[in-house]
Design a protein around this motif. Structure first.
Motif, short mmCIF file in Angstrom:
data_model
loop_
_atom_site.label_atom_id
_atom_site.label_comp_id
_atom_site.label_asym_id
_atom_site.label_seq_id
_atom_site.Cartn_x
_atom_site.Cartn_y
_atom_site.Cartn_z
N ALA A 1 0.83 -1.21 0.00
CA ALA A 1 0.00 0.00 0.00
C ALA A 1 0.86 1.26 0.00
O ALA A 1 0.53 2.26 -0.64
N THR A 2 1.98 1.22 0.71
CA THR A 2 2.90 2.36 0.73
C THR A 2 3.46 2.62 -0.66
O THR A 2 3.55 3.76 -1.12
N GLN A 3 3.83 1.55 -1.35
CA GLN A 3 4.41 1.69 -2.70
C GLN A 3 3.40 2.29 -3.68
O GLN A 3 3.77 3.06 -4.58
N ALA A 4 2.12 1.96 -3.48
CA ALA A 4 1.09 2.45 -4.40
C ALA A 4 0.57 3.84 -4.04
O ALA A 4 -0.07 4.50 -4.85
N CYS A 5 0.86 4.30 -2.81
CA CYS A 5 0.33 5.58 -2.35
C CYS A 5 0.97 6.76 -3.08
O CYS A 5 2.19 6.79 -3.29
N THR A 6 0.15 7.74 -3.46
CA THR A 6 0.67 8.88 -4.22
C THR A 6 0.35 10.24 -3.60
O THR A 6 0.95 11.24 -4.00
N ALA A 7 -0.59 10.32 -2.63
CA ALA A 7 -1.02 11.65 -2.19
C ALA A 7 -1.06 11.82 -0.68
O ALA A 7 -0.55 12.81 -0.14
N GLU A 8 -1.67 10.88 0.06
CA GLU A 8 -1.98 11.18 1.47
C GLU A 8 -2.03 9.90 2.30
O GLU A 8 -2.52 8.87 1.86
N VAL A 9 -1.52 10.00 3.54
CA VAL A 9 -1.64 8.93 4.52
C VAL A 9 -2.19 9.53 5.81
O VAL A 9 -1.70 10.55 6.29
N LEU A 10 -3.22 8.90 6.36
CA LEU A 10 -3.83 9.32 7.62
C LEU A 10 -3.65 8.19 8.62
O LEU A 10 -3.93 7.03 8.32
N THR A 11 -3.17 8.50 9.83
CA THR A 11 -2.98 7.45 10.82
C THR A 11 -3.51 7.89 12.18
O THR A 11 -3.46 9.07 12.53
N VAL A 12 -4.00 6.91 12.92
CA VAL A 12 -4.36 7.09 14.33
C VAL A 12 -3.50 6.12 15.12
O VAL A 12 -3.51 4.92 14.85
N GLN A 13 -2.76 6.64 16.09
CA GLN A 13 -1.84 5.83 16.88
C GLN A 13 -2.25 5.91 18.35
O GLN A 13 -1.94 6.88 19.03
N PRO A 14 -2.97 4.92 18.87
CA PRO A 14 -3.41 4.96 20.27
C PRO A 14 -2.26 4.61 21.21
O PRO A 14 -1.13 4.34 20.79
N GLY A 15 -2.57 4.58 22.49
CA GLY A 15 -1.56 4.25 23.49
C GLY A 15 -0.81 5.49 23.95
O GLY A 15 -1.13 6.62 23.58
N GLY A 16 0.19 5.27 24.74
CA GLY A 16 0.94 6.38 25.31
C GLY A 16 2.18 6.72 24.52
O GLY A 16 2.15 6.84 23.29
#
Length: 347
Positions: free
Chosen positions: A132-147
């Motif tokens: 998916a990273t290799q195919a991505c061309t514009a935007e990445v959105l992430t939610v990282q829970p925890g401390g």
């Protein structure tokens, strides 16, 4: 299981062993097979020819022959000049399996893949994320829970982040407020520069990664050894909406957290007070805010001291009287007096 399968079935997806051929052919004809049928042929799971059925984990469904062919050809692209016979063998084998699949139902287009795919094992998750990273061309959105995120976790995905930055992809990351205190995250963001924008909230949803608003990854079990790869447009659009709404509520990492408006009570203690007012136990509060239970209890003790509460029951009353039983606001609260504390007044 991975090592055992490699010794017993030393082959690729283009030339299955006899046992694997029987089980995969049966899966393509019938649409799925019981998980126990694949126990003698772990190669089918290792090669991602079979994967768990999202509706019933006791069954395995086949990866479409067209998708298998696409994956094989992608891996052979760099060595095609020296592997012409191998490519021909792979295409012939997959075309034969595709003929079996058409007897049941049309296969999904190879370029799109299944709408929901179960990724069983860290190796498959990492491979899907890399693809998916290799195919991505514009935007990445992430939610990282925890401390506070461990440096090992940050380093694990650094190669993907650097590859995305090199192609001009923009990234937006959501963390809990606790993550602000991790030096590893600050170093990571400094390294990524303006390619990454980070914001924080008191609490966030479970881990979510979205590529180009077309494919999403979420955990499929509590220890995150399984994941779901989602490509259904309606599901992905829903997750994008969830992210965008959380993003608007979040505070930029470089901006200070808002003052609570009550002397002696920090923003984190205000968040704990609101969750206590909802009736949550210490362990639940700690998990939602990304802190340890020990740290949570230390904050509760300070909160009790500040509000003059001698018991948990009295603390609940004091929290309500001080107006701390709602979620922390983005701006300081109106001037408040701490109940029965005389000199302790709002700033």
């Amino acid at each position: 299981m991975a090592g055992h399968g490699a010794e017993q079935h030393p082959h690729g997806a283009d030339r299955l062993c006899e046992a694997g051929d029987r089980v995969y052919s049966r899966a393509v004809r019938r649409g799925r097979v019981p998980r126990r049928d694949a126990d003698p042929v772990p190669c089918l799971l290792e090669l991602a020819l079979l994967h768990p059925d999202p509706d019933d984990m006791d069954w395995l469904v086949p990866t479409s022959p067209q998708e298998v062919m696409t994956r094989l050809l992608r891996g052979m692209r760099d060595e095609v000049s020296a592997s012409q016979r191998r490519v021909g063998s792979a295409v012939a084998a997959v075309e034969w399996y595709a003929g079996l699949g058409r007897q049941v139902r049309p296969a999904a287009p190879a370029a799109e893949g299944p709408a929901i795919r179960v990724l069983d094992g860290l190796a498959r998750i990492q491979a899907a994320m890399d693809e998916a990273t290799q195919a991505c061309t514009a935007e990445v959105l992430t939610v990282q829970p925890g401390g506070i995120r461990r440096e090992a976790e940050l380093s694990e995905g650094l190669h993907r982040a650097l590859a995305l930055r090199g192609r001009g992809v923009r990234m937006r990351d959501l963390y809990t407020h606790v993550a602000r205190h991790g030096q590893g995250l600050l170093t990571y963001l400094e390294l990524m520069g303006d390619a990454v924008e980070a914001r924080t909230l008191d609490e966030v949803i479970d881990r979510l990664i979205l590529f180009d608003r077309t494919v999403a990854f979420i955990p499929a079990n509590s220890d995150r050894t399984m994941a779901l790869e989602l490509r259904h447009p309606a599901i992905v659009a829903y997750l994008v909406t969830v992210f965008d709404r959380l993003w608007r509520l979040a505070i930029p990492l470089k901006a200070p957290l808002p003052d609570t408006g009550i002397e002696g009570i920090s923003h984190r203690e205000q968040s704990i007070a609101a969750l206590l007012a909802e009736g949550h136990q210490d362990a639940v509060i700690a998990e939602r805010l990304g802190i340890s239970v020990r740290t949570c209890r230390a904050h509760i003790a300070r909160l009790s001291e500040t509000l003059g509460a001698a018991s948990r029951t009295q603390l609940g009353v004091r929290i309500a009287q001080a107006g701390l039983d709602g979620p922390p606001s983005s701006a300081a609260s109106p001037s408040l007096s701490v109940p029965d504390q005389g000199s302790r007044t709002a700033r």
